[in-house]
Write a protein that holds these residues in place. Structure first.
Motif, short mmCIF file in Angstrom:
data_model
loop_
_atom_site.label_atom_id
_atom_site.label_comp_id
_atom_site.label_asym_id
_atom_site.label_seq_id
_atom_site.Cartn_x
_atom_site.Cartn_y
_atom_site.Cartn_z
N LEU A 1 0.84 -1.21 0.00
CA LEU A 1 0.00 0.00 0.00
C LEU A 1 0.87 1.26 0.00
O LEU A 1 0.57 2.24 -0.68
N ALA A 2 1.97 1.21 0.75
CA ALA A 2 2.91 2.35 0.75
C ALA A 2 3.54 2.48 -0.65
O ALA A 2 3.73 3.59 -1.15
N ALA A 3 3.83 1.34 -1.27
CA ALA A 3 4.51 1.33 -2.58
C ALA A 3 3.65 1.97 -3.67
O ALA A 3 4.18 2.48 -4.66
N LEU A 4 2.33 1.97 -3.49
CA LEU A 4 1.44 2.55 -4.51
C LEU A 4 1.72 4.03 -4.73
O LEU A 4 1.43 4.57 -5.80
N VAL A 5 2.27 4.70 -3.70
CA VAL A 5 2.51 6.15 -3.81
C VAL A 5 3.99 6.51 -3.70
O VAL A 5 4.33 7.67 -3.52
N ALA A 6 4.87 5.50 -3.78
CA ALA A 6 6.30 5.78 -3.66
C ALA A 6 6.83 6.40 -4.95
O ALA A 6 6.12 6.42 -5.97
N ASP A 7 8.08 6.89 -4.91
CA ASP A 7 8.64 7.59 -6.09
C ASP A 7 9.09 6.62 -7.18
O ASP A 7 9.35 7.04 -8.30
N ALA A 8 9.21 5.32 -6.85
CA ALA A 8 9.71 4.32 -7.81
C ALA A 8 9.15 2.96 -7.40
O ALA A 8 8.63 2.81 -6.28
N PRO A 9 9.24 1.95 -8.27
CA PRO A 9 8.69 0.63 -7.91
C PRO A 9 9.36 0.04 -6.66
O PRO A 9 10.51 0.36 -6.36
N THR A 10 8.62 -0.83 -5.99
CA THR A 10 9.11 -1.53 -4.78
C THR A 10 9.06 -3.02 -5.05
O THR A 10 8.07 -3.53 -5.59
N THR A 11 10.13 -3.72 -4.66
CA THR A 11 10.13 -5.17 -4.80
C THR A 11 10.17 -5.82 -3.41
O THR A 11 10.94 -5.41 -2.55
N ILE A 12 9.28 -6.79 -3.22
CA ILE A 12 9.20 -7.52 -1.94
C ILE A 12 9.54 -8.99 -2.22
O ILE A 12 8.93 -9.60 -3.10
N ALA B 1 -4.04 -1.51 -10.30
CA ALA B 1 -2.63 -1.35 -9.90
C ALA B 1 -1.75 -2.31 -10.69
O ALA B 1 -2.21 -3.38 -11.11
N VAL B 2 -0.50 -1.93 -10.87
CA VAL B 2 0.45 -2.81 -11.55
C VAL B 2 1.27 -3.54 -10.48
O VAL B 2 2.08 -2.93 -9.78
N VAL B 3 0.99 -4.83 -10.33
CA VAL B 3 1.68 -5.67 -9.35
C VAL B 3 2.22 -6.87 -10.12
O VAL B 3 1.45 -7.72 -10.56
N GLU B 4 3.55 -6.92 -10.29
CA GLU B 4 4.16 -8.03 -11.04
C GLU B 4 4.63 -9.10 -10.07
O GLU B 4 5.05 -8.80 -8.95
N GLU B 5 4.58 -10.33 -10.57
CA GLU B 5 4.96 -11.46 -9.73
C GLU B 5 6.05 -12.24 -10.41
O GLU B 5 5.96 -12.50 -11.62
N ASP B 6 7.10 -12.62 -9.66
CA ASP B 6 8.16 -13.46 -10.21
C ASP B 6 8.52 -14.46 -9.12
O ASP B 6 9.29 -14.13 -8.20
N GLY B 7 7.93 -15.63 -9.16
CA GLY B 7 8.12 -16.61 -8.08
C GLY B 7 7.59 -16.03 -6.78
O GLY B 7 6.43 -15.63 -6.70
N LEU B 8 8.49 -15.93 -5.79
CA LEU B 8 8.06 -15.41 -4.48
C LEU B 8 8.31 -13.91 -4.36
O LEU B 8 8.21 -13.34 -3.28
N PRO C 1 4.11 2.37 -8.67
CA PRO C 1 3.21 3.43 -8.21
C PRO C 1 1.95 3.43 -9.08
O PRO C 1 2.06 3.42 -10.31
N SER C 2 0.79 3.38 -8.48
CA SER C 2 -0.46 3.23 -9.25
C SER C 2 -1.61 3.92 -8.53
O SER C 2 -1.62 4.01 -7.29
N ASP C 3 -2.59 4.37 -9.32
CA ASP C 3 -3.86 4.82 -8.74
C ASP C 3 -4.83 3.64 -8.75
O ASP C 3 -4.69 2.72 -9.55
N LEU C 4 -5.84 3.71 -7.89
CA LEU C 4 -6.81 2.61 -7.81
C LEU C 4 -8.19 3.09 -8.23
O LEU C 4 -8.58 4.22 -7.92
N LYS C 5 -8.91 2.20 -8.94
CA LYS C 5 -10.32 2.51 -9.30
C LYS C 5 -11.22 1.66 -8.41
O LYS C 5 -10.98 0.46 -8.25
#
Ligand code: S3P
Length: 449
Positions: free
Chosen positions: A193-204, A223-230, A236-240
């Motif tokens: 949720l914090a990553a949605l408004v950060a200045d750059a993408p976040t990887t967890i 929102a753009v949430v990419e998945e690569d294994g785990l 950063p994305s807006d939500l509808k």
């Protein structure tokens, strides 16, 4: 508590709620579940920070989700009850639109409310304080403080940042790369949720796959949430705003599945159960134990898989619950421990240290309360060994103020020989206020208060 001239007075403690139950000859019927608690929190919170209005139906009636709704209202969100029970109209304020609350935000007993909100409040440019009841104030919060601080947030908590209350002064955030020390969906969601408004993408990076309702719902909201294994990368994305029909809670279904498979004369049908594969560990464990649980009418509702489940009397054998399976069945360990008492052999639960920081220390609570009913349960630092096959006998047991313990002990009591009294039963209201009525109707008699 009463005050006279500003001094606190001692008042008599309120009476302790209790229910007395006994085994019935037959356990049968059809159950309509409350809405899934995890999905309900997310449907309310994500729509509150989206743009537009949405209808959420079959929202969990439990006190935890009410805590989320109240906190959101304090943050300026409009939430109107609809015509049907469990239906709410939520008008979102956008990812940056919440307003400063004029009081402390009380998450009650709900770890999900407190941890998820921390991720949203971390970037809102105002001051807020999140707190909760005595149980929540004893639970870890550093797990959200650390990653959010790395993103630039300003947070402080009691006890060297370990426990709530948690004070937040929102600020601009940076995208980070972060490895979760525990497989926690709450922490994953707070960072997301914090990553949605950060200045750059976040990887967890996740040590194991925890429930993925956040990823599914945020994607459905744009929102753009990419998945690569785990690993997950959140852009950063807006939500509808989107309408959500919340499926029935598999964690609530688990009580009836176990009650039925352990009872000698039972058939219970549970309708409209959310069967997201990150939540079905309980079904895998019951299958490994030889339980007769059938999945019928599989379908999709609101982007989540749903089915009806039918459970019948079964001969159970012991199993092992560890690793990824443990993460997937984390909330169902108290009721699976009850099933293990009816299985032949020793059931081993490992890798379950997280159980020590749930609504109660569930390892201790299970050992103590099942022990009172005559079960042979050994405590391990990271789990349990339950020696099945010892007949349970009626006793007085406690919920430890923990909703899943209250309901697990009620199921154990309704399978034991003789009468069992469960103390502090109102704890069940956290996720399943109608649990006692359903138990009475499946048993064909009234639970005695
Ligand atoms: C939840 C995640 C789990 C679970 C809790 C609800 C959620 O906790 O035990 O009941 O809705 O995200 P953790 O994420 O702390 O493991």
């Amino acid at each position: 508590m009463r005050y006279t001239n500003g001094i606190m007075e001692k008042t008599a403690a309120p009476p302790i709620s209790k229910v007395t139950l006994a085994r019935t000859n037959r356990l049968a019927g059809t159950v309509v579940l409350p809405g899934d608690k995890s999905i309900s929190h997310r449907a309310a919170l994500f729509n509150a920070i989206a743009t537009g209005s949405a209808t959420v139906s079959n929202l969990s009636p439990g006190a935890d989700v009410v805590s989320t709704l109240r906190c959101l209202q304090q943050l300026g969100v409009t939430i109107e009850p609809g015509n049907r029970q469990g239906t709410y109209e939520i008008t979102g304020l956008g990812t940056r639109g919440l307003t400063e609350p004029n009081d402390v935000l009380d998450a009650g007993n709900s770890g999900t409310t407190l941890r998820l909100l921390s991720g949203v409040l971390a970037h809102h440019p105002f001051f807020s304080v999140l707190t909760g009841d005595a149980s929540l104030r004893s639970r870890p919060v550093y797990r959200v403080v650390e990653p959010l601080r790395l993103m630039g947030a300003s947070l402080t908590a009691r006890d060297d940042d370990r426990r709530p209350p948690l004070a937040i002064r929102g600020t601009e955030l940076y995208g980070i790369e972060y490895t979760l020390p525990v497989a926690s969906a709450q922490v994953k969601t707070a960072i997301t949720l914090a990553a949605l408004v950060a200045d750059a993408p976040t990887t967890i990076h996740q040590p194991a796959l925890s429930r993925d309702h956040t990823e599914l719902m945020l994607r459905a909201m744009g929102a753009v949430v990419e998945e690569d294994g785990l690993s997950l990368t959140i852009h950063p994305s807006d939500l509808k705003a989107i309408n959500v029909e919340v499926p029935g809670d598999i964690s609530s279904a688990a009580f009836w599945l176990v009650a039925a498979v352990c009872h000698p004369n039972a058939e219970v049908r549970v309708l409209n159960v959310g069967v997201n594969p990150t939540r079905t560990g309980v079904l895998e464990v019951l299958k490994a134990m030889g339980a007769d649980v059938q999945l019928e009418n599989p379908r999709t509702s609101g982007g989540e898989p749903v089915a009806d489940l039918v459970a019948r009397s079964s001969q159970l054998k012991a199993t092992e619950i560890a690793g990824d399976l443990l993460v997937n069945a984390i909330d169902e360990i108290p009721i699976l421990a009850v099933a293990a008492c009816f299985a032949e052999g020793a059931t081993v639960v490992r890798d379950a240290q997280e159980l020590r920081v749930k609504e109660s220390d569930r390892i201790k609570s299970i050992v103590q309360e099942l022990g009172r009913l005559g079960a042979s349960v050994e405590e391990r630092e990271d789990g349990l060994v339950i020696h099945g096959g010892q007949p349970l006998h009626g006793a007085t047991v406690e919920s430890h103020g923990d909703h899943r313990m209250a309901m697990s002990m009620a199921v154990a009591g309704s399978l034991a020989k003789g009468e069992t009294t469960v103390l502090d039963t109102t704890a069940a209201d956290i996720s399943y206020p109608t649990f006692w009525e359903t138990l009475a109707s499946l048993s064909g008699k009234e639970a005695r208060a």
